[in-house]
Scaffold this motif. Structure first.
Motif, PDB file in Angstrom:
ATOM      1  N   ARG B 119      19.905   6.038  -2.198  1.00 40.09           N
ATOM      2  CA  ARG B 119      18.656   6.015  -2.964  1.00 40.09           C
ATOM      3  C   ARG B 119      18.129   4.602  -3.082  1.00 40.09           C
ATOM      4  O   ARG B 119      16.934   4.347  -2.954  1.00 40.09           O
ATOM      5  N   ARG B 120      19.071   3.670  -3.334  1.00 38.17           N
ATOM      6  CA  ARG B 120      18.636   2.282  -3.499  1.00 38.17           C
ATOM      7  C   ARG B 120      18.031   1.754  -2.216  1.00 38.17           C
ATOM      8  O   ARG B 120      16.993   1.098  -2.217  1.00 38.17           O
ATOM      9  N   SER B 121      18.687   2.039  -1.097  1.00 37.14           N
ATOM     10  CA  SER B 121      18.157   1.503   0.169  1.00 37.14           C
ATOM     11  C   SER B 121      16.820   2.140   0.503  1.00 37.14           C
ATOM     12  O   SER B 121      15.946   1.502   1.084  1.00 37.14           O
ATOM     13  N   ALA B 122      16.653   3.402   0.102  1.00 36.88           N
ATOM     14  CA  ALA B 122      15.351   4.051   0.343  1.00 36.88           C
ATOM     15  C   ALA B 122      14.262   3.377  -0.478  1.00 36.88           C
ATOM     16  O   ALA B 122      13.165   3.098   0.019  1.00 36.88           O
ATOM     17  N   LEU B 123      14.606   3.086  -1.757  1.00 36.64           N
ATOM     18  CA  LEU B 123      13.642   2.396  -2.617  1.00 36.64           C
ATOM     19  C   LEU B 123      13.294   1.023  -2.060  1.00 36.64           C
ATOM     20  O   LEU B 123      12.126   0.620  -2.010  1.00 36.64           O
ATOM     21  N   GLN B 127       9.640  -0.420  -0.856  1.00 39.78           N
ATOM     22  CA  GLN B 127       9.099  -1.644  -1.456  1.00 39.78           C
ATOM     23  C   GLN B 127       8.761  -2.667  -0.376  1.00 39.78           C
ATOM     24  O   GLN B 127       7.709  -3.303  -0.383  1.00 39.78           O
ATOM     25  N   LEU B 128       9.700  -2.808   0.537  1.00 39.87           N
ATOM     26  CA  LEU B 128       9.508  -3.781   1.622  1.00 39.87           C
ATOM     27  C   LEU B 128       8.268  -3.460   2.423  1.00 39.87           C
ATOM     28  O   LEU B 128       7.467  -4.342   2.760  1.00 39.87           O
ATOM     29  N   LYS B 129       8.112  -2.177   2.689  1.00 35.08           N
ATOM     30  CA  LYS B 129       6.952  -1.762   3.503  1.00 35.08           C
ATOM     31  C   LYS B 129       5.645  -2.101   2.798  1.00 35.08           C
ATOM     32  O   LYS B 129       4.717  -2.638   3.418  1.00 35.08           O
ATOM     33  N   THR B 130       5.589  -1.774   1.499  1.00 31.34           N
ATOM     34  CA  THR B 130       4.340  -2.049   0.771  1.00 31.34           C
ATOM     35  C   THR B 130       4.085  -3.545   0.678  1.00 31.34           C
ATOM     36  O   THR B 130       2.942  -4.004   0.786  1.00 31.34           O
ATOM     37  N   THR B 135       0.930  -8.385   2.209  1.00 33.11           N
ATOM     38  CA  THR B 135       0.892  -9.803   2.585  1.00 33.11           C
ATOM     39  C   THR B 135       0.663  -9.987   4.075  1.00 33.11           C
ATOM     40  O   THR B 135       0.968 -11.005   4.639  1.00 33.11           O
ATOM     41  N   GLY B 136       0.158  -9.021   4.714  1.00 31.53           N
ATOM     42  CA  GLY B 136      -0.191  -9.156   6.115  1.00 31.53           C
ATOM     43  C   GLY B 136       0.994  -9.127   7.058  1.00 31.53           C
ATOM     44  O   GLY B 136       0.911  -9.492   8.215  1.00 31.53           O
ATOM     45  N   GLY B 137       2.136  -8.740   6.533  1.00 29.17           N
ATOM     46  CA  GLY B 137       3.270  -8.527   7.424  1.00 29.17           C
ATOM     47  C   GLY B 137       4.036  -9.767   7.817  1.00 29.17           C
ATOM     48  O   GLY B 137       5.008  -9.713   8.550  1.00 29.17           O
ATOM     49  N   ALA B 141       9.566 -10.871   2.550  1.00 31.91           N
ATOM     50  CA  ALA B 141       9.512 -10.133   1.296  1.00 31.91           C
ATOM     51  C   ALA B 141      10.905 -10.021   0.685  1.00 31.91           C
ATOM     52  O   ALA B 141      11.836  -9.545   1.317  1.00 31.91           O
ATOM     53  N   GLN B 142      11.014 -10.474  -0.541  1.00 30.56           N
ATOM     54  CA  GLN B 142      12.271 -10.288  -1.279  1.00 30.56           C
ATOM     55  C   GLN B 142      12.093  -9.071  -2.162  1.00 30.56           C
ATOM     56  O   GLN B 142      11.702  -9.170  -3.309  1.00 30.56           O
TER      57      GLN B 142
END
Lengths: 188, 150
Positions: B119-123, B127-130, B135-137, B141-142
């Motif tokens: 679940r954590r890795s999915a979250l 988050q990372l994707k958004t 930020t334009g990719g 991202a932390q």
């Protein structure tokens, strides 16, 4: 000292070499094996058979010594089943089985019926394994009865299981060993 | 390199070999260049002579420990300022505690840990994707998310 009285009677029938004596079971009634600290409601991991790796709930020990377990059927597909305690790993997880009524289930519940053994009463030319209409009807009612027993036993269990988070998923999953698991170090 | 941890009276040490492996104690007296007298009344270490080779020095000191102090004095000093509790806050001690906890997990616990990790890795990945999108990719991202678990 008086001579020792001979207490062994020597008969006049000696067995020939080629006579094979079949193993005669001296103990007619099965002796229930001593349960090694397995408590009703405990989750067990089945180690052999079709359901190996499945986590099931232990209900009670039958007179034959085998353990009566159930999936529950809705959760992992394991029906009311007899299981040898030697092929089982008991875990420390316990389910509340106070509402579960499995008292009417015993070894006779699992006995094979004539119809199951596909005894053919129709004669020599009838196809092997085919049941008469009457046998089919009795089979149908018998299976219906089994389904109902399964449902009634599982109903109380499932409500108890739903109270704990992730327990339902846990029972639905199989126990597996990966490359890095060390079974001798695992705490169950 | 400046040396900071010394074998001295009051130094908190960790025993790394022998039947008391893993326990903490304080140095009470130095006997020679190879042996010391240690004592750990609150950590279950009996007052004993032990070779320094079997010890790991920590950066903590027991304040109030005098040379050759008896166990009672040591206990009093620990009550005043507990260096063992401070040691338990360090990263090294926490790692050991984590290992101990993980070894105790039962089958159901292990299953729960597995589910929570998934679940954590999915979250985290969502988050990372958004973040990447916003930020334009290009940004590193932390992504912080999910709940802490064992």
């Amino acid at each position: 000292m008086p001579a020792k009285k001979r207490t062994v009677r020597i008969g006049n029938w000696y067995k020939s070499d080629d006579e094979k004596v079949h193993f005669i079971r001296k103990r007619k009634a099965p002796r229930p094996s001593k349960l090694r600290k397995i408590v009703p409601g405990q989750v067990l991991i089945l180690l052999s058979g079709r359901f190996q790796g499945k986590r099931v709930v232990f209900l009670k020990q039958l007179k034959s010594g085998l353990l009566l377990v159930t999936g529950p059927f809705k959760i992992n597909g394991v029906p009311l089943k007899r299981v040898n305690s030697a092929y089982v790993i008991p875990t420390s997880t316990k389910v509340d089985v106070t509402g579960v009524n499995a008292t009417q289930i015993d070894d006779d519940y699992f006995k094979r019926t004539q119809a199951q053994r596909r005894k053919n009463e129709q004669g020599f030319w009838a196809k092997r394994g085919e049941l008469t209409a009457e046998q089919q009807a009795t089979e149908k009612t018998r299976l219906e009865g089994k389904r109902n027993t399964q449902k009634s036993v599982d109903a109380a269990l499932i409500t108890a299981i739903k109270k704990t988070q992730l327990l339902k998923q846990y029972l639905g999953a199989r126990f597996t060993i990966g490359k890095t698991t060390r079974p001798h170090e695992l705490v169950f | 390199m400046v040396l900071t941890k010394f074998v001295e009276v009051g130094r908190v040490v960790k025993i790394n070999y022998g039947p008391q492996e893993g326990r903490l104690a304080t140095i009470v007296e130095i006997l020679n260049d190879k042996r010391v007298l240690i004592d750990g009344p609150t950590t279950g270490v009996q007052r004993q002579v032990i070779p320094i080779r079997r010890l790991t020095l920590t950066k903590f000191n027991l304040k109030g420990a005098t040379r050759g102090a008896r166990t009672g004095v040591i206990t009093k000093a620990i009550k005043k300022s507990d260096p063992f509790a401070q040691y338990a806050q360090t990263l090294a001690a926490k790692k050991v505690a984590k290992k101990v906890l993980r070894a105790k997990l039962n089958d159901f616990d292990r299953f729960r840990v597995m589910i929570l990790r998934k679940r954590r890795s999915a979250l985290l990945s969502t988050q990372l994707k958004t973040l990447k999108k916003s930020t334009g990719g290009k940004a590193q991202a932390q992504a912080k998310g999910g709940n802490k678990k064992k």
